[in-house]
Motif scaffolding. Structure first.
Motif, PDB file in Angstrom:
ATOM      1  N   MET A 166      44.825  76.192  -0.204  1.00 60.25           N
ATOM      2  CA  MET A 166      44.573  75.340   0.974  1.00 60.25           C
ATOM      3  C   MET A 166      45.446  74.094   0.922  1.00 60.25           C
ATOM      4  O   MET A 166      46.077  73.710   1.912  1.00 60.25           O
ATOM      5  N   ALA A 174      40.740  73.108   7.062  1.00 61.69           N
ATOM      6  CA  ALA A 174      40.160  72.495   5.852  1.00 61.69           C
ATOM      7  C   ALA A 174      39.366  71.229   6.156  1.00 61.69           C
ATOM      8  O   ALA A 174      39.581  70.183   5.544  1.00 61.69           O
ATOM      9  N   CYS A 196      36.440  70.222   5.432  1.00 59.73           N
ATOM     10  CA  CYS A 196      35.618  69.602   4.370  1.00 59.73           C
ATOM     11  C   CYS A 196      36.466  69.124   3.201  1.00 59.73           C
ATOM     12  O   CYS A 196      35.922  68.603   2.228  1.00 59.73           O
ATOM     13  N   GLY A 197      37.756  69.299   3.287  1.00 62.33           N
ATOM     14  CA  GLY A 197      38.627  68.786   2.240  1.00 62.33           C
ATOM     15  C   GLY A 197      38.628  69.598   0.960  1.00 62.33           C
ATOM     16  O   GLY A 197      39.116  69.137  -0.069  1.00 62.33           O
ATOM     17  N   GLY A 198      38.046  70.782   1.010  1.00 66.58           N
ATOM     18  CA  GLY A 198      38.094  71.646  -0.172  1.00 66.58           C
ATOM     19  C   GLY A 198      36.781  71.778  -0.907  1.00 66.58           C
ATOM     20  O   GLY A 198      36.748  72.260  -2.038  1.00 66.58           O
ATOM     21  N   CYS A 245      34.275  73.682  -0.167  1.00 67.06           N
ATOM     22  CA  CYS A 245      33.643  74.984   0.078  1.00 67.06           C
ATOM     23  C   CYS A 245      32.418  74.844   0.978  1.00 67.06           C
ATOM     24  O   CYS A 245      31.399  75.468   0.756  1.00 67.06           O
ATOM     25  N   SER A 246      32.540  73.994   2.011  1.00 69.12           N
ATOM     26  CA  SER A 246      31.390  73.817   2.890  1.00 69.12           C
ATOM     27  C   SER A 246      31.754  73.817   4.370  1.00 69.12           C
ATOM     28  O   SER A 246      30.981  73.335   5.188  1.00 69.12           O
ATOM     29  N   CYS A 247      32.931  74.379   4.726  1.00 74.27           N
ATOM     30  CA  CYS A 247      33.268  74.392   6.155  1.00 74.27           C
ATOM     31  C   CYS A 247      33.812  75.747   6.629  1.00 74.27           C
ATOM     32  O   CYS A 247      33.697  76.057   7.804  1.00 74.27           O
ATOM     33  N   ALA A 248      34.434  76.508   5.790  1.00 75.00           N
ATOM     34  CA  ALA A 248      35.020  77.812   6.135  1.00 75.00           C
ATOM     35  C   ALA A 248      36.197  77.721   7.103  1.00 75.00           C
ATOM     36  O   ALA A 248      36.574  78.704   7.712  1.00 75.00           O
ATOM     37  N   CYS A 304      39.208  76.961   6.164  1.00 84.00           N
ATOM     38  CA  CYS A 304      40.434  77.220   5.381  1.00 84.00           C
ATOM     39  C   CYS A 304      40.571  78.724   5.149  1.00 84.00           C
ATOM     40  O   CYS A 304      41.256  79.148   4.229  1.00 84.00           O
ATOM     41  N   LEU A 316      38.454  81.988   1.182  1.00 84.31           N
ATOM     42  CA  LEU A 316      38.573  80.566   1.511  1.00 84.31           C
ATOM     43  C   LEU A 316      39.665  80.014   0.611  1.00 84.31           C
ATOM     44  O   LEU A 316      39.547  80.036  -0.620  1.00 84.31           O
ATOM     45  N   CYS A 326      40.636  77.159  -0.154  1.00 84.34           N
ATOM     46  CA  CYS A 326      40.369  76.010  -1.044  1.00 84.34           C
ATOM     47  C   CYS A 326      39.766  76.464  -2.359  1.00 84.34           C
ATOM     48  O   CYS A 326      39.661  75.667  -3.300  1.00 84.34           O
TER      49      CYS A 326
END
Ligand code: FES
Length: 107
Positions: A25, A38, A40-42, A44-47, A49, A85, A87
Protein backbone atom coordinates in the motif's frame (compact mmCIF):
# COMPACT_ATOMS: atom_id res chain seq x y z
CA UNK A 1 14.40 -1.61 -3.76
CA UNK A 2 11.87 -4.11 -5.03
CA UNK A 3 10.10 -3.68 -8.35
CA UNK A 4 6.31 -3.86 -8.16
CA UNK A 5 3.81 -3.38 -10.99
CA UNK A 6 0.48 -1.80 -10.09
CA UNK A 7 -2.11 -2.09 -12.85
CA UNK A 8 -5.05 0.31 -12.75
CA UNK A 9 -8.52 -0.98 -13.55
CA UNK A 10 -8.26 0.67 -16.99
CA UNK A 11 -5.14 -1.39 -17.74
CA UNK A 12 -2.56 1.34 -17.22
CA UNK A 13 0.48 -0.18 -15.53
CA UNK A 14 2.82 1.60 -13.13
CA UNK A 15 6.18 -0.06 -12.52
CA UNK A 16 7.84 1.36 -9.42
CA UNK A 17 10.62 0.54 -6.96
CA UNK A 18 9.44 0.12 -3.38
CA UNK A 19 11.79 -0.10 -0.40
CA UNK A 20 11.95 -3.37 1.50
CA UNK A 21 10.07 -3.10 4.76
CA UNK A 22 7.41 -0.78 3.36
CA UNK A 23 3.99 -2.18 2.62
CA UNK A 24 2.59 -2.68 -0.87
CA UNK A 25 0.00 0.00 0.00
CA UNK A 26 2.75 2.48 0.92
CA UNK A 27 4.47 1.74 -2.37
CA UNK A 28 1.33 2.86 -4.22
CA UNK A 29 0.63 5.85 -1.98
CA UNK A 30 4.19 7.15 -2.01
CA UNK A 31 4.39 6.92 -5.79
CA UNK A 32 1.04 8.66 -6.36
CA UNK A 33 -0.54 5.65 -8.02
CA UNK A 34 -4.31 6.03 -8.39
CA UNK A 35 -6.65 3.27 -7.26
CA UNK A 36 -5.37 2.60 -3.75
CA UNK A 37 -6.99 4.99 -1.27
CA UNK A 38 -5.83 3.61 2.09
CA UNK A 39 -8.18 5.76 4.16
CA UNK A 40 -7.09 4.26 7.49
CA UNK A 41 -3.41 4.70 6.79
CA UNK A 42 -2.60 1.02 7.01
CA UNK A 43 -4.41 -0.01 10.19
CA UNK A 44 -6.39 -2.79 8.47
CA UNK A 45 -9.66 -1.05 9.24
CA UNK A 46 -10.94 0.45 5.98
CA UNK A 47 -10.50 -2.04 3.08
CA UNK A 48 -9.76 0.81 0.64
CA UNK A 49 -6.31 -0.56 -0.14
CA UNK A 50 -7.83 -3.63 -1.80
CA UNK A 51 -6.15 -5.14 -4.85
CA UNK A 52 -6.24 -8.36 -6.84
CA UNK A 53 -2.95 -10.21 -6.83
CA UNK A 54 -1.81 -11.48 -10.21
CA UNK A 55 -2.59 -15.23 -10.38
CA UNK A 56 1.10 -16.07 -10.78
CA UNK A 57 1.80 -14.43 -7.41
CA UNK A 58 -1.12 -15.55 -5.27
CA UNK A 59 0.68 -18.53 -3.75
CA UNK A 60 3.92 -16.66 -3.13
CA UNK A 61 2.59 -14.11 -0.66
CA UNK A 62 2.45 -14.54 3.11
CA UNK A 63 -0.92 -15.92 4.24
CA UNK A 64 -3.75 -13.60 5.28
CA UNK A 65 -4.19 -12.99 8.97
CA UNK A 66 -7.73 -13.25 10.41
CA UNK A 67 -8.15 -9.46 10.62
CA UNK A 68 -7.34 -9.04 6.93
CA UNK A 69 -9.75 -11.83 6.02
CA UNK A 70 -12.52 -10.13 8.00
CA UNK A 71 -11.88 -6.70 6.49
CA UNK A 72 -11.86 -8.08 2.94
CA UNK A 73 -15.58 -8.71 3.36
CA UNK A 74 -15.99 -4.91 3.16
CA UNK A 75 -13.98 -4.54 -0.04
CA UNK A 76 -15.62 -3.92 -3.42
CA UNK A 77 -16.14 -7.26 -5.20
CA UNK A 78 -13.54 -9.28 -3.33
CA UNK A 79 -12.20 -12.40 -4.98
CA UNK A 80 -11.59 -15.12 -2.38
CA UNK A 81 -8.53 -16.36 -4.25
CA UNK A 82 -6.87 -13.12 -5.37
CA UNK A 83 -8.00 -10.27 -3.12
CA UNK A 84 -5.63 -8.81 -0.55
CA UNK A 85 -5.40 -5.67 1.52
CA UNK A 86 -2.16 -4.15 0.34
CA UNK A 87 -1.41 -2.54 3.71
CA UNK A 88 -1.02 -6.03 5.11
CA UNK A 89 1.68 -7.14 2.67
CA UNK A 90 5.20 -6.16 3.60
CA UNK A 91 7.67 -5.79 0.77
CA UNK A 92 10.59 -8.19 0.85
CA UNK A 93 13.07 -9.62 -1.63
CA UNK A 94 10.66 -12.48 -2.25
CA UNK A 95 8.24 -10.00 -3.85
CA UNK A 96 10.61 -8.81 -6.61
CA UNK A 97 8.46 -8.50 -9.72
CA UNK A 98 5.08 -8.62 -7.93
CA UNK A 99 2.12 -7.68 -10.13
CA UNK A 100 -1.26 -6.59 -8.78
CA UNK A 101 -4.42 -5.19 -10.26
CA UNK A 102 -6.63 -2.51 -8.79
CA UNK A 103 -10.38 -3.03 -8.47
CA UNK A 104 -12.91 -0.91 -10.37
CA UNK A 105 -13.40 1.13 -7.22
CA UNK A 106 -12.58 0.93 -3.56
CA UNK A 107 -15.14 0.17 -0.84
FE1 FES B 1 -7.01 0.66 5.50
FE2 FES B 1 -5.40 -1.12 4.35
S1 FES B 1 -5.17 1.01 4.42
S2 FES B 1 -7.23 -1.49 5.44
Amino acid sequence: MIQITYVEHNGRAHVVDVPQGATVMEGARDNGIPGIEADCGGACSCATCHAYIDPAWVGKLPAKQPMEKDMLDFAHEPDPARSRLTCQIRVSEALEGLVLHMPERQA
